[in-house]
Motif scaffolding. Sequence first.
Motif: not given
Length: 116
Positions: A26-54
């Motif tokens: 549940e917390q990870l879902y919230k965190d990922v949602t937050e990251v995607v709002k800040i870094y929209p590119e993170a919604a396009f690939s896992l690599v971009q999500l990993q980079n933005a999350y970090f």
Amino acid sequence: SSQRSSVLASLASASPRPQEKKLTEEQLYKDVTEVVKIYPEAAFSLVQLQNAYFLHFKTPLPLQLYMSLYDKLSRANVAATVAAGSQVPAKTPEASGLLPDCPSGAHKSTAGFGRH
């Protein structure tokens, strides 16, 4: 004795700290949602999500927990679509922009983060 305590202190500071609190899906879902709002590119690939999350949390994306969450959301969505008897798929985690299209990101461009 002071030499021994300084050695112990340096060993204690060099060892990795245990994670203070175990991250829930549940917390990870919230965190990922937050990251995607800040870094929209993170919604396009896992690599971009990993980079933005970090970049955002200064810690790597917990990949096993993320994959488990992704699988659960995908299964729940398929079940809801079938239960509704709908020919049109329900809104998937991917379509909502909260999770990348493909867990492997294999079919998406994984060029450098932030490039368009």
